[in-house]
Motif scaffolding. Structure first.
Motif, PDB file in Angstrom:
ATOM      1  N   PHE A 129      47.817  -8.141  -5.717  1.00 25.83           N
ATOM      2  CA  PHE A 129      46.462  -7.611  -5.577  1.00 25.83           C
ATOM      3  C   PHE A 129      45.562  -7.965  -6.756  1.00 25.83           C
ATOM      4  O   PHE A 129      44.512  -7.348  -6.947  1.00 25.83           O
ATOM      5  CB  PHE A 129      46.495  -6.089  -5.380  1.00 25.83           C
ATOM      6  N   GLN A 130      45.935  -8.956  -7.526  1.00 19.23           N
ATOM      7  CA  GLN A 130      45.042  -9.434  -8.563  1.00 19.23           C
ATOM      8  C   GLN A 130      43.878 -10.179  -7.921  1.00 19.23           C
ATOM      9  O   GLN A 130      44.014 -10.770  -6.853  1.00 19.23           O
ATOM     10  CB  GLN A 130      45.793 -10.344  -9.532  1.00 19.23           C
ATOM     11  N   ALA A 131      42.730 -10.171  -8.598  1.00 26.36           N
ATOM     12  CA  ALA A 131      41.501 -10.727  -8.009  1.00 26.36           C
ATOM     13  C   ALA A 131      41.650 -12.198  -7.653  1.00 26.36           C
ATOM     14  O   ALA A 131      41.202 -12.631  -6.582  1.00 26.36           O
ATOM     15  CB  ALA A 131      40.336 -10.524  -8.972  1.00 26.36           C
ATOM     16  N   ASP A 132      42.286 -12.973  -8.539  1.00 27.50           N
ATOM     17  CA  ASP A 132      42.395 -14.399  -8.265  1.00 27.50           C
ATOM     18  C   ASP A 132      43.312 -14.679  -7.080  1.00 27.50           C
ATOM     19  O   ASP A 132      43.052 -15.587  -6.289  1.00 27.50           O
ATOM     20  CB  ASP A 132      42.876 -15.154  -9.501  1.00 27.50           C
ATOM     21  N   ASN A 133      44.371 -13.870  -6.931  1.00 29.62           N
ATOM     22  CA  ASN A 133      45.267 -14.079  -5.789  1.00 29.62           C
ATOM     23  C   ASN A 133      44.591 -13.660  -4.491  1.00 29.62           C
ATOM     24  O   ASN A 133      44.762 -14.318  -3.455  1.00 29.62           O
ATOM     25  CB  ASN A 133      46.560 -13.288  -5.963  1.00 29.62           C
ATOM     26  N   PHE A 134      43.814 -12.576  -4.541  1.00 27.40           N
ATOM     27  CA  PHE A 134      43.117 -12.136  -3.333  1.00 27.40           C
ATOM     28  C   PHE A 134      42.097 -13.177  -2.897  1.00 27.40           C
ATOM     29  O   PHE A 134      41.950 -13.474  -1.702  1.00 27.40           O
ATOM     30  CB  PHE A 134      42.433 -10.797  -3.571  1.00 27.40           C
ATOM     31  N   ALA A 135      41.388 -13.761  -3.871  1.00 25.93           N
ATOM     32  CA  ALA A 135      40.430 -14.816  -3.542  1.00 25.93           C
ATOM     33  C   ALA A 135      41.142 -16.017  -2.934  1.00 25.93           C
ATOM     34  O   ALA A 135      40.642 -16.634  -1.982  1.00 25.93           O
ATOM     35  CB  ALA A 135      39.668 -15.239  -4.797  1.00 25.93           C
ATOM     36  N   ASN A 136      42.313 -16.348  -3.461  1.00 28.12           N
ATOM     37  CA  ASN A 136      43.088 -17.454  -2.919  1.00 28.12           C
ATOM     38  C   ASN A 136      43.582 -17.143  -1.513  1.00 28.12           C
ATOM     39  O   ASN A 136      43.591 -18.012  -0.627  1.00 28.12           O
ATOM     40  CB  ASN A 136      44.276 -17.741  -3.835  1.00 28.12           C
ATOM     41  N   LEU A 137      43.960 -15.888  -1.272  1.00 25.95           N
ATOM     42  CA  LEU A 137      44.474 -15.477   0.035  1.00 25.95           C
ATOM     43  C   LEU A 137      43.407 -15.645   1.119  1.00 25.95           C
ATOM     44  O   LEU A 137      43.680 -16.205   2.190  1.00 25.95           O
ATOM     45  CB  LEU A 137      44.951 -14.025  -0.040  1.00 25.95           C
TER      46      LEU A 137
END
Length: 333
Positions: free
Chosen positions: A41-49
């Motif tokens: 749920f980190q911002a960069d992973n969510f953006a990537n998702l």
């Protein structure tokens, strides 16, 4: 048309329930993977998702209309590949090194037009040669990929310039431009289905093509528009993928069609036609991306995703068939 108008409110209510169920599944997946991985749920992973989901969601919007007509398009992955290869060949210029191409903004309309034309070819094969959608698009799946590989010589082509701008652009909150573009596409398509006559004709053709044809509905125009739109959205998906990666790989779009079809069926669109949900397909694409992303973060076997995707597709198709039989039984009773 009176029966169709009476049917639409019930269909919309049913779709709302289906979409709500999918959102609940998505929320559960987010909670599970958040508990299993601190990085999820980190911002960069969510953006990537959500960026991962955007390409599938774009193609799923077009595929939803195809499936609503009781059709199928197995060529979307190959069409994506050929449309991007064509766009780069027409609108690009050789780079400083072999197998590199500089692109200008013309690459975008060329890719979208090429994708739409490839989709119309599918419709012509279905309408003029009386081929089933399965056979026609199975043939073009091989044909389009073969043509793309012939043009590139089966080599990876690095692309620079304008083609990277869309896939790598960020608009707000760290979220990429393709995500907002796909959401706008989904909203416009949903409004089109609900408020434009041609959109309502798609439901009619999927529910009973022969009856629609006998009542004078332009079934040929509907089929050409639907398959052309599916080709265009596949090309849009290709622009997202290639823009992010910065290269056209020989395996671009490989088995992409199965992920797209899974999203469409999981989203509540019936393979038997006449029923579908644009936003259901978009939510389902996000569900599939969440599963893929979460499994990757927890170090699961990469082949597990294919097992899950296949199981989800079989389960969704099975439930659709049982639901259809149940409705048929009630109607007969």
């Amino acid at each position: 048309m009176t029966g169709l108008r009476a049917f639409l409110p019930r269909a919309i209510a049913a779709r709302g329930l289906q979409d709500g169920s999918l959102l609940l599944v998505l929320a559960l997946l987010l909670a599970v993977f958040s508990a299993l991985s601190d990085r999820f749920f980190q911002a960069d992973n969510f953006a990537n998702l959500v960026m991962q989901a955007s390409a599938v969601a774009a193609a799923a919007v077009g595929m939803t209309l195809v499936v609503m007509t009781a059709g199928i398009d197995l060529s979307v992955g190959s069409g994506m590949n050929l449309a991007l290869v064509t766009a780069v060949a027409v609108a690009g210029a050789p780079g400083e090194m072999a197998y590199t191409t500089q692109t200008g903004w013309l690459v975008y309309p060329v890719a979208l037009i090429a994708g739409a034309l490839l989709g119309v070819v599918n419709a012509v094969l279905i309408l003029r040669l009386r081929l089933s959608p399965l056979i026609a698009t199975l043939g073009t799946l091989t044909l389009y990929r073969g043509l793309a590989l012939h043009v590139t010589g089966s080599n990876e082509m690095l692309v620079f310039g304008a083609i990277r701008a869309f896939g790598r652009g960020v608009l707000a909150f760290g979220i990429g431009a393709p995500v907002f573009a796909v959401l706008a596409l989904a909203l416009a398509t949903a409004l089109f289905l609900r408020h434009v006559s041609l959109g309502r004709f798609i439901l009619a053709v999927g529910g009973a093509e022969r009856s629609a044809r006998e009542t004078g509905l332009p079934t040929g125009l509907v089929m050409a528009a639907v398959y052309g739109f599916a080709g265009l959205t596949a090309a849009l998906a290709g622009l997202i993928v290639v823009g992010r990666v910065g290269a056209i790989n020989p395996d671009l779009g490989w088995q992409f069609e199965f992920t797209v079809i899974t999203a469409v069926v999981l989203g509540g669109t019936s393979l038997f036609g006449g029923r579908g949900s644009i936003f259901g397909s978009v939510i389902a694409a996000l569900v599939l991306a969440t599963v893929s992303n979460g499994l990757n973060l927890i170090g699961a076997n990469p082949f597990v995703y294919d097992v899950i995707r296949g199981g989800v597709l079989l389960g969704a198709v099975g439930l659709d068939a049982l639901s259809r039989r149940g409705r048929a039984g009630l109607a007969a009773g």
